[in-house]
Enzyme design. Structure first.
Site, mmCIF file in Angstrom:
data_model
loop_
_atom_site.group_PDB
_atom_site.id
_atom_site.type_symbol
_atom_site.label_atom_id
_atom_site.label_comp_id
_atom_site.label_asym_id
_atom_site.label_seq_id
_atom_site.Cartn_x
_atom_site.Cartn_y
_atom_site.Cartn_z
ATOM 1 N N LYS A 5 35.090 -30.751 -62.653
ATOM 2 C CA LYS A 5 35.225 -32.106 -63.195
ATOM 3 C C LYS A 5 35.886 -32.071 -64.567
ATOM 4 O O LYS A 5 36.849 -32.783 -64.832
ATOM 5 C CB LYS A 5 33.837 -32.748 -63.311
ATOM 6 C CG LYS A 5 33.817 -34.003 -64.150
ATOM 7 C CD LYS A 5 32.432 -34.597 -64.264
ATOM 8 C CE LYS A 5 31.605 -34.073 -65.412
ATOM 9 N NZ LYS A 5 31.974 -34.577 -66.750
ATOM 10 N N ASN A 6 35.350 -31.208 -65.459
ATOM 11 C CA ASN A 6 35.850 -31.236 -66.836
ATOM 12 C C ASN A 6 37.280 -30.725 -66.950
ATOM 13 O O ASN A 6 38.005 -31.122 -67.856
ATOM 14 C CB ASN A 6 34.918 -30.422 -67.756
ATOM 15 C CG ASN A 6 33.617 -31.165 -68.027
ATOM 16 O OD1 ASN A 6 33.484 -32.339 -67.680
ATOM 17 N ND2 ASN A 6 32.661 -30.483 -68.633
ATOM 18 N N CYS A 39 27.812 -39.882 -72.132
ATOM 19 C CA CYS A 39 26.399 -39.484 -72.096
ATOM 20 C C CYS A 39 25.730 -39.735 -73.443
ATOM 21 O O CYS A 39 26.337 -39.509 -74.489
ATOM 22 C CB CYS A 39 26.287 -37.990 -71.790
ATOM 23 S SG CYS A 39 26.478 -37.573 -70.064
ATOM 24 N N ARG A 94 28.402 -37.472 -81.195
ATOM 25 C CA ARG A 94 29.725 -37.181 -80.643
ATOM 26 C C ARG A 94 30.868 -37.927 -81.340
ATOM 27 O O ARG A 94 31.549 -38.751 -80.733
ATOM 28 C CB ARG A 94 29.744 -37.441 -79.135
ATOM 29 C CG ARG A 94 28.679 -36.654 -78.425
ATOM 30 C CD ARG A 94 28.737 -36.823 -76.935
ATOM 31 N NE ARG A 94 29.607 -35.852 -76.314
ATOM 32 C CZ ARG A 94 29.707 -35.699 -74.995
ATOM 33 N NH1 ARG A 94 29.018 -36.425 -74.182
ATOM 34 N NH2 ARG A 94 30.509 -34.790 -74.485
ATOM 35 N N ASP A 146 25.903 -27.353 -70.876
ATOM 36 C CA ASP A 146 25.835 -28.131 -69.633
ATOM 37 C C ASP A 146 24.944 -27.470 -68.569
ATOM 38 O O ASP A 146 24.750 -28.036 -67.489
ATOM 39 C CB ASP A 146 27.242 -28.356 -69.058
ATOM 40 C CG ASP A 146 28.040 -29.372 -69.869
ATOM 41 O OD1 ASP A 146 27.456 -30.011 -70.753
ATOM 42 O OD2 ASP A 146 29.257 -29.520 -69.614
ATOM 43 N N ARG A 150 28.423 -38.943 -61.321
ATOM 44 C CA ARG A 150 29.550 -38.693 -62.219
ATOM 45 C C ARG A 150 30.022 -37.250 -62.106
ATOM 46 O O ARG A 150 31.181 -36.956 -62.366
ATOM 47 C CB ARG A 150 29.145 -38.958 -63.675
ATOM 48 C CG ARG A 150 28.890 -40.426 -63.992
ATOM 49 C CD ARG A 150 28.598 -40.605 -65.462
ATOM 50 N NE ARG A 150 29.530 -39.797 -66.243
ATOM 51 C CZ ARG A 150 29.283 -39.295 -67.440
ATOM 52 N NH1 ARG A 150 28.135 -39.528 -68.030
ATOM 53 N NH2 ARG A 150 30.181 -38.566 -68.072
HETATM 54 C C1 UD1 Z 1 33.122 -31.096 -73.332
HETATM 55 C C2 UD1 Z 1 32.598 -31.308 -71.932
HETATM 56 C C3 UD1 Z 1 31.086 -31.464 -71.948
HETATM 57 C C4 UD1 Z 1 30.435 -30.264 -72.645
HETATM 58 C C5 UD1 Z 1 31.063 -30.063 -74.032
HETATM 59 C C6 UD1 Z 1 30.549 -28.809 -74.720
HETATM 60 C C7 UD1 Z 1 34.475 -32.457 -70.886
HETATM 61 C C8 UD1 Z 1 34.996 -33.708 -70.272
HETATM 62 N N1 UD1 Z 1 33.221 -32.509 -71.396
HETATM 63 O O1 UD1 Z 1 32.808 -32.281 -74.070
HETATM 64 O O2 UD1 Z 1 30.625 -31.542 -70.594
HETATM 65 O O3 UD1 Z 1 29.046 -30.513 -72.797
HETATM 66 O O4 UD1 Z 1 32.495 -29.942 -73.908
HETATM 67 O O5 UD1 Z 1 30.764 -27.684 -73.950
HETATM 68 O O6 UD1 Z 1 35.128 -31.443 -70.872
HETATM 69 N N2 UD1 Z 1 32.234 -33.014 -82.214
HETATM 70 C C9 UD1 Z 1 32.410 -33.559 -83.458
HETATM 71 N N3 UD1 Z 1 33.615 -34.158 -83.731
HETATM 72 C C10 UD1 Z 1 34.626 -34.237 -82.812
HETATM 73 C C11 UD1 Z 1 34.431 -33.657 -81.543
HETATM 74 C C12 UD1 Z 1 33.223 -33.058 -81.268
HETATM 75 O O7 UD1 Z 1 31.531 -33.505 -84.321
HETATM 76 O O8 UD1 Z 1 35.702 -34.769 -83.140
HETATM 77 C C13 UD1 Z 1 30.936 -32.373 -81.881
HETATM 78 C C14 UD1 Z 1 30.219 -33.114 -80.770
HETATM 79 O O9 UD1 Z 1 29.481 -34.186 -81.287
HETATM 80 C C15 UD1 Z 1 29.353 -32.030 -80.187
HETATM 81 C C16 UD1 Z 1 30.196 -30.767 -80.343
HETATM 82 O O10 UD1 Z 1 31.177 -31.082 -81.333
HETATM 83 O O11 UD1 Z 1 28.178 -31.885 -80.932
HETATM 84 C C17 UD1 Z 1 30.888 -30.314 -79.061
HETATM 85 O O12 UD1 Z 1 31.806 -31.283 -78.645
HETATM 86 P P1 UD1 Z 1 33.119 -30.958 -77.798
HETATM 87 O O13 UD1 Z 1 33.317 -29.496 -77.659
HETATM 88 O O14 UD1 Z 1 34.236 -31.775 -78.386
HETATM 89 O O15 UD1 Z 1 32.713 -31.547 -76.397
HETATM 90 P P2 UD1 Z 1 33.506 -32.552 -75.473
HETATM 91 O O16 UD1 Z 1 34.948 -32.168 -75.409
HETATM 92 O O17 UD1 Z 1 33.161 -33.951 -75.829
#
Ligand code: UD1
Length: 422
Positions: free
Chosen positions: A22-23, A118, A123, A308, A400
């Site tokens: 999915k991701n 979620c 985030r 995850d 999802r």
């Molecule tokens: C992706 C995955 C999700 C997984 C996560 C971590 C997808 C669609 N989703 O989410 O299933 O749980 O990686 O492996 O691929 N953060 C910030 N600022 C930002 C971006 C992120 O502070 O601009 C923080 C987030 O709040 C979180 C952490 O960084 O605490 C990890 O986020 P990130 O690696 O960006 O996860 P996603 O890409 O949202």
């Protein structure tokens, strides 16, 4: 809303096919915005998140046909692209923010609503904004929308992220492939989904090196062409189904599974008393002997233990011999499954980013509620090993990220059924 009913029914035997990730698919689909030619993704999963991304891309002007025979065919339109990702779609799924990088690269501007997704933490988007700003984009927040523009186009740059964000790495990659000159991303995320995106972009004509390591180098090109790309196996679905025989006993082969996708997870399974054998067709999993042993787990970016899989691992450790400590280092609020597992008799204490799980002999069936995607499947896993009946409500979260969960678990002997709600 649908519910899932599970009855504890002893050991599981057979094979479970693992879908495309999915991701990975959610990052690959927006790459279609980078080219006028068609991008075909094979091995795409049938999930509601993929339908949401289809809806978003269609609203931007892409033609997306698909999910026939397990395929998504996404074609960016030759004509006009609308650079606005509306709140009504984006709020359904945080991964909608992955259109920001490609829209900027293709059009030089984009307006993207801040995402929902979620409820597992704040985030924010600051890492995405810093990464795209380094490439010359000017981004401001107005009325809940990010307004981004790069007058004169994006320029290659060296940028180091403060944290290895998966989504920000994907947005940076998709922006830098069409930027002028060379870009270097340091402290890049190393997840297999990033490697898959880089491979697909390369098949479209991009010049990228170093994916899978923490430094990725991108040489901008003038245009990208069409490609056909198979989506990598879903390592989270894989890990989830590997836990089913670990929790219930028996032996299950997860078809399409590879150790390299779940290495840190396999190390913890080994310590807990679960054996994993790589076969020509997948991964065979069974309990070594006796009761599961307690293990401590810390979630980290890849190649560390994936956040995850934390909820599902907690379901396993709930009946282990001894006390396990699970530390959540990626999302600050990701233990909503703990109180639900406690309704089933688990003994868990949550303090900040740490959950202490005192293993009990047996869980008992109960009515529980799914609070997010991975939490919902952890309750199903717990229900498979519990005495009596477990009813998991609000399973739209599950749809999802897991296709045909009742069918896949039913085929290896689980007693599981879906009850349609209004
Ligand atoms: C992706 C995955 C999700 C997984 C996560 C971590 C997808 C669609 N989703 O989410 O299933 O749980 O990686 O492996 O691929 N953060 C910030 N600022 C930002 C971006 C992120 O502070 O601009 C923080 C987030 O709040 C979180 C952490 O960084 O605490 C990890 O986020 P990130 O690696 O960006 O996860 P996603 O890409 O949202």
């Amino acid at each position: 809303m649908d519910s899932i009913i599970v009855r504890g029914n002893g050991p599981l035997h057979g094979q479970i096919p693992i879908a495309g990730a999915k991701n990975a698919c959610l990052a690959l689909m927006p790459a279609t915005l980078l080219s006028e030619e068609p991008l075909t993704l094979t091995n795409a999963p049938r999930l509601s998140d993929i339908r949401t991304m289809t809806e978003l891309l269609a609203s931007l002007g892409a033609e997306v046909t698909g999910l026939q025979d397990g395929k998504v065919l996404a074609t960016s339109c030759h004509g006009e692209i609308t650079p606005v990702a509306d709140y009504d779609i984006v709020r359904k799924m945080r991964a909608s923010n992955l259109v920001l990088g490609p829209l900027l690269a293709r059009l030089g501007h984009a307006v993207v609503s801040l995402p929902g997704g979620c409820a597992i933490g704040a985030r924010p988007m600051d890492i995405h904004i810093d990464a795209l700003s380094a490439l010359g984009a000017e981004i401001e927040l107005k009325d809940g929308y990010l307004h981004a523009q790069a007058l004169g186009g994006l320029r290659g740059a060296l940028h180091e992220m403060r944290f290895a964000s998966v989504g920000a790495t994907e947005n940076f990659l998709m922006a830098a492939v069409l930027a002028k000159g060379t870009s270097v991303l340091k402290n890049a995320a190393r997840e297999p989904e990033i490697v898959d995106l880089a491979r697909c972009l390369r098949a479209m004509g991009a010049e990228i090196e170093g994916e899978g390591s923490s430094t990725i180098t991108i040489q901008g090109v003038d245009r990208l062409h069409g490609a056909t790309h198979p989506v990598v196996t879903d390592r989270i679905e894989l890990g989830t189904y590997m836990l089913a025989p670990a929790i219930c006993g028996g032996e299950v082969e997860c078809l399409g599974g590879k150790i390299e996708l779940v290495e840190s997870f396999c190390e913890k399974l080994d310590a807990a008393g679960v054996s994993v054998e790589e076969t020509a067709t997948g991964l065979k999993v069974k309990r070594k002997n006796g009761r599961i042993r307690a293990v401590d787990v810390v979630t980290e970016p890849f190649p560390g233990f994936p956040t995850d899989l934390q909820a599902q691992m907690m379901a396993l450790l709930a009946t282990a011999e001894g006390t396990s400590v699970l530390e959540e280092k990626i999302f600050e609020n990701r233990f909503m499954h703990a109180p639900e597992l406690m309704r089933m008799g688990a003994r868990i204490e949550v303090q900040g980013g740490q959950a202490t799980v005192h293993g009990v002999e047996k869980l008992k069936g109960a009515r529980v509620m799914a609070t997010d995607l991975r939490a919902s499947v952890s309750l199903i896993l717990a229900g498979l090993a519990a005495e009596g009946e477990t009813v998991v409500s609000r399973v739209y979260h599950l749809d999802r990220g897991y296709e045909r969960v009742e069918e896949k678990l039913g085929a290896v002997g689980a007693k599981i059924e879906r009850v349609k709600g209004e």
